[in-house]
Design an enzyme around this catalytic site. Structure first.
Site, short mmCIF file in Angstrom:
data_model
loop_
_atom_site.label_atom_id
_atom_site.label_comp_id
_atom_site.label_asym_id
_atom_site.label_seq_id
_atom_site.Cartn_x
_atom_site.Cartn_y
_atom_site.Cartn_z
N VAL A 552 0.86 -1.18 0.00
CA VAL A 552 0.00 0.00 0.00
C VAL A 552 0.90 1.23 0.00
O VAL A 552 1.84 1.33 0.80
CB VAL A 552 -0.93 0.00 1.23
CG1 VAL A 552 -1.86 1.21 1.17
CG2 VAL A 552 -1.74 -1.28 1.29
N ASP A 663 -13.80 -10.28 8.59
CA ASP A 663 -12.38 -10.08 8.95
C ASP A 663 -12.23 -8.78 9.74
O ASP A 663 -11.34 -7.98 9.48
CB ASP A 663 -11.52 -10.04 7.69
CG ASP A 663 -10.05 -10.34 8.02
OD1 ASP A 663 -9.19 -10.00 7.20
OD2 ASP A 663 -9.78 -10.90 9.09
#
Length: 856
Positions: A552, A663
């Protein structure tokens, strides 16, 4: 019988006597436990535990039962469709507040003719308690085909269970409903899933002019149907738009209603049940398929909570925030309103001019498709025009509405519990001062010409308006035409390019490799060159973190906007499925507590997602990094907890799609400039149907320590799976300790440690010393208790997310139910290495946070 056999077997040998005794004992046992179905109960025929009484059509059964995970014994009625005692569809309970603690109970006709429940010591636990004639020899108790347990004297019904409902309402021609639910409830919920005693929720009527029904919590309104118009309740139009009600309501004008409920198809068993968490649920059992399904349930949206937005506020589940003031009103407390605390309501901006001479007359502004407010004043014989005139002449009248089947409704005190619908509902006319109407209509009266203005100026204004509308319409049509022309050319020449094995750049940019164009065409698209420039060629200095999806990077677009760019790594365990899942899911969601997807890029083998940039990274950086210079005090942590819960509520109940995240963890909670939490990483999320409660998967993904037991072990997931993860996260926020890496006091996990402290009635050692403040002690203890409620082993024991949001707003700890032992407290949590060694791919490879590398 055994004594008689021994007495009359003198001529037999000792061995023969013993053999005969064994055979007789076995015969007696079989007689007692296998021939247990009775036709009725009389003066000479009793119902002993575990005997049952079955209706003549074989659909209903009355007998003794124990709720799931309880040893208490109750007499109840249930559907005769399941042999599993843990799956009984119980519809009525006799001794709900007086359970037996053993199996010695028996149901009999007493000497005074009443049906009575006794134990072996002849102690009475329940009775029908009706006055009967002196001669009671003809009294009989039987179970009718409708599920009604009745007491008959000379074939006349003198008592019936349908007149004393518990938590369920079955089809029945007529029931009398009293005017105050607090004293005469129609239904009262169970205390919890394992305790049928009287709970805190009741369903019935409150003193109102029009027929409507309320759910009350601790005798305060909690949910409202809205008024009945002869065929539907105005406050729940979505339910009646898809389901035939089968209801008939007659107002007897003596403070009572006569309620009827019918089902056309006799092969379908229906009932309404008031659940222990306050939901009114319509359940249906299909005899042919032997399956139970939920047809409809109340409280699907937070807007259904009574008076959610206070006085003169309106709630719209499709907006964010959900509460807004009515037109012509503003928040009473703007600071609280900006924080999402709407209970203070709204106040009028400009006072009404009623009765003031020389002032222009008040008027009405219409709100379409709304749930009309509570406390209406009813004028059944008035028409629409008369209704408006009467309200205008009455200076205390605040609003009016007219609906066929009801008539005229006016409100004189306040406007509360208003909800905005997308369709149906009623039109509500709100009274405003004339000057406020001019502001709301934005000069509409000037465009049409004032009464004092010239007719010529009015005509010019209308001409200009018509010309403007025509020009805007033509431009709109031209733009739409060019857009569809571009799409047609794109598809046509892309097909030609594929046939000739040449590159067509537009098609390549739109679709990319193996990605379905239809699923990303509504999402803003970036070129790969744009993102290369924005991230300085994906420079290592711009790298924010590394996850299972890939790295990222921080980037800055040409317009100066800062973004986070997530790039799919070719070595990633994830691929197109997770990429498309995140694109499809999050692009359709808009909420203040969800991370916003700005666009994507799909070119050749490159797949990238572009998000809004979160300067404070993720929550785990503050909780578990003890070297962090920024400290989160309790007020900030509680703000984060409430924000996460509101985001989950939106995913589960309020969004257009019902989303199960699967999640949820600290690294997937991002923080903006003001430390507002935003849920991220929807690569593993699943979309549910509105009526779907549970799903199963063969591919278990997620993070050990956050996965619920039914998901980790059986692949079953539901809303309660996310609730479990939220509970773990809540305890981590309070303690600043990570569940999967916690070792203290010989405990194997954070959940084990919390449970030991809870049982010892000493949870203060759990609280992070840096956040403890005596002023917030009750609030922190409530969060710990809520965390334990969320991580209970069985999904049905965990609260729903809507209930959690309400519990977080409460100020008491003692009113919450007592938690049961969490799961995973007797076994060690597996690490990533352990999971990989087992040969099963049960650990998610999806690292969605924008933080440093953190192994699962």
């Amino acid at each position: 019988m055994i004594t008689w056999v021994i007495k009359h077997s003198g001529s037999l040998s000792l061995f023969s006597k013993f053999a005969v005794l064994i055979l007789v004992s076995i015969s007696w046992f079989c007689l007692e436990f296998f021939s247990v179905t009775l036709a009725n109960i009389t003066n000479t025929r009793f119902l002993r535990d575990p005997e049952t009484l079955v209706s003549s059509n074989g659909i209903f059964k009355v007998g003794f039962f124990s709720p799931n995970k309880s040893t208490n014994r109750y007499v109840g009625i249930w559907y005769n469709v399941s042999m599993d005692s843990d799956a009984l569809e119980v519809v009525w309970v006799a001794n709900r507040n007086s359970p037996l603690n053993d199996t010695s109970g028996w149901l009999m006709i007493s000497d005074d003719g009443n049906l009575q429940l006794l134990n072996q010591e002849n102690k009475s636990f329940w009775s029908t308690n009706v006055s009967l004639p002196t001669n009671n020899n003809s009294v009989v108790a039987l179970l009718q085909d409708t599920g009604n347990l009745v007491l008959l004297s000379n074939n006349v019904i003198i008592w019936g269970s349908f007149e004393h409902l518990t938590d369920s309402f079955l089809p029945w021609p007529a029931l009398t409903i009293h005017k105050d639910v607090r004293e005469n409830p129609l239904l009262q919920s169970w205390k919890n899933a394992s305790d049928p005693s009287s709970g805190q929720f009741k369903l019935g009527r409150l003193p109102r002019n029009l027929p409507d029904f309320f759910t009350v919590k601790d005798d305060k309104p909690y949910w409202r149907t809205g008024p009945w118009n002869g065929y539907q309740f105005l406050g729940i139009p979505s339910y009646f738009s898809v389901v035939s009600t089968g209801f008939s309501i007659i107002d007897k004008h003596d403070g009572t209603l006569q309620l009827g409920y019918s089902v056309e198809n006799p092969s379908i068993l229906e009932r309404f049940v008031l659940s222990y968490d306050g939901h009114l649920v319509q359940k249906r059992w299909l005899l042919r398929s032997r399956k139970s399904e939920v047809v409809w349930r109340s409280m699907e949206s937070e807007c259904e909570v009574y008076e959610k937005c206070g006085q003169f506020g309106s709630c719209d589940p499709n907006n964010s925030p959900i509460c807004s003031c009515l037109k012509g009103f503003e928040p009473r407390n703007k600071d609280q309103w900006s924080k999402g605390i709407w209970s203070s309501g709204c106040v009028r901006k400009i006072s009404l001019k009623c009765g003031n001479t020389g002032e222009r007359e008040d008027g009405f502004l219409v709100l379409k498709h709304v749930k009309v407010p509570d406390f209406p004043y009813w004028l059944p014989s008035q028409g629409q025009d008369d209704c408006e005139k009467m309200c205008l002449e009455n200076c205390v009248c605040l609003a009016h509405a007219f609906y066929a089947g009801i008539g005229c409704m006016m409100w004189n005190v306040s406007l509360i519990d208003i909800q905005q619908f997308s369709a149906n509902g009623a039109d509500l006319f709100i009274r405003l001062a004339h000057s406020e109407l001019e502001i709301q209509t934005k000069g509409k009266s000037d465009a049409q010409g004032s009464e004092e203005g010239s007719h010529h100026q009015g005509e010019n204004g209308r001409r200009k308006l018509i010309i403007t509308v025509i020009v805007i319409s033509c431009i709109t049509v031209l733009v739409v035409f060019l857009y569809y022309l571009w799409r047609w050319l794109n598809r046509r020449y892309a097909k030609i390019a594929r046939k000739r094995d040449i590159k067509w750049p537009i098609a390549n940019y739109r679709a990319g490799a193996n990605v379905r164009q239809a699923e990303i065409e509504d999402l803003p698209l970036f070129t790969f060159e744009e993102l290369v420039a924005a991230t300085n060629n994906f420079s290592g200095t711009n790298k924010l973190g590394q996850g299972g999806f890939g790295p990222v990077y921080k980037g800055k677009l040409q317009d100066g906007q800062e973004v986070a760019v997530k790039r799919l790594s070719k070595a990633s365990g994830q691929g197109q499925q997770e990429f498309m899942n995140e694109v499809v899911v999050i692009s359709k969601l808009q909420h203040i507590n969800l991370v916003r997807l700005l666009g994507c890029c799909v070119e050749e083998d490159e797949k990238l997602l572009v998000y809004e940039y979160m300067p404070n990274k993720s929550l785990d950086a503050f909780l578990f990094d003890h070297n962090s210079e920024i400290h989160l005090d309790w007020k900030k942590r509680f703000h984060i907890i409430k924000g996460i819960s509101r985001g989950l509520l939106y995913l589960h109940r309020d969004s257009r799609l019902k989303i199960i995240h699967r999640d949820l963890k600290a690294s997937n909670i991002l923080l903006d400039d003001d430390l507002n939490p935003k849920i991220s990483d929807f690569g593993m999320a699943r979309i549910f149907g509105r009526k779907q409660n549970q799903a199963n998967t063969l591919r278990v993904v997620g993070t050990y320590g956050y996965m619920s037991p039914e998901y980790a072990m059986e692949g079953l997931f539901s809303e309660k799976s996310d609730v479990f993860s939220f509970g773990v996260l809540l305890l981590e926020i309070v303690s600043s300790k990570k569940n999967s890496k916690f070792l203290e006091d010989e405990s194997l996990s954070l959940l084990t440690y919390v449970w030991k402290l809870w049982n010892a009635n000493d949870v203060l050692p759990l609280i992070d010393p840096k956040i403890f403040d005596p002023r917030f002690e009750v609030e922190i203890l409530r969060c710990i208790k809520l965390g334990l409620l969320c991580v209970q082993e069985f999904p049905e024991d965990r609260p729903s997310i809507s209930a959690l949001v309400s519990m977080l707003d409460s100020n008491e700890v003692t009113e919450l139910p007592s938690p049961k032992q969490p799961c995973f407290t007797l076994r060690k949590l597996c690490s990533v290495d352990e999971g990989s060694q087992s040969g099963q791919q049960q650990v998610s490879l999806n690292y969605a946070s924008l933080t440093v590398i953190s192994g699962r």
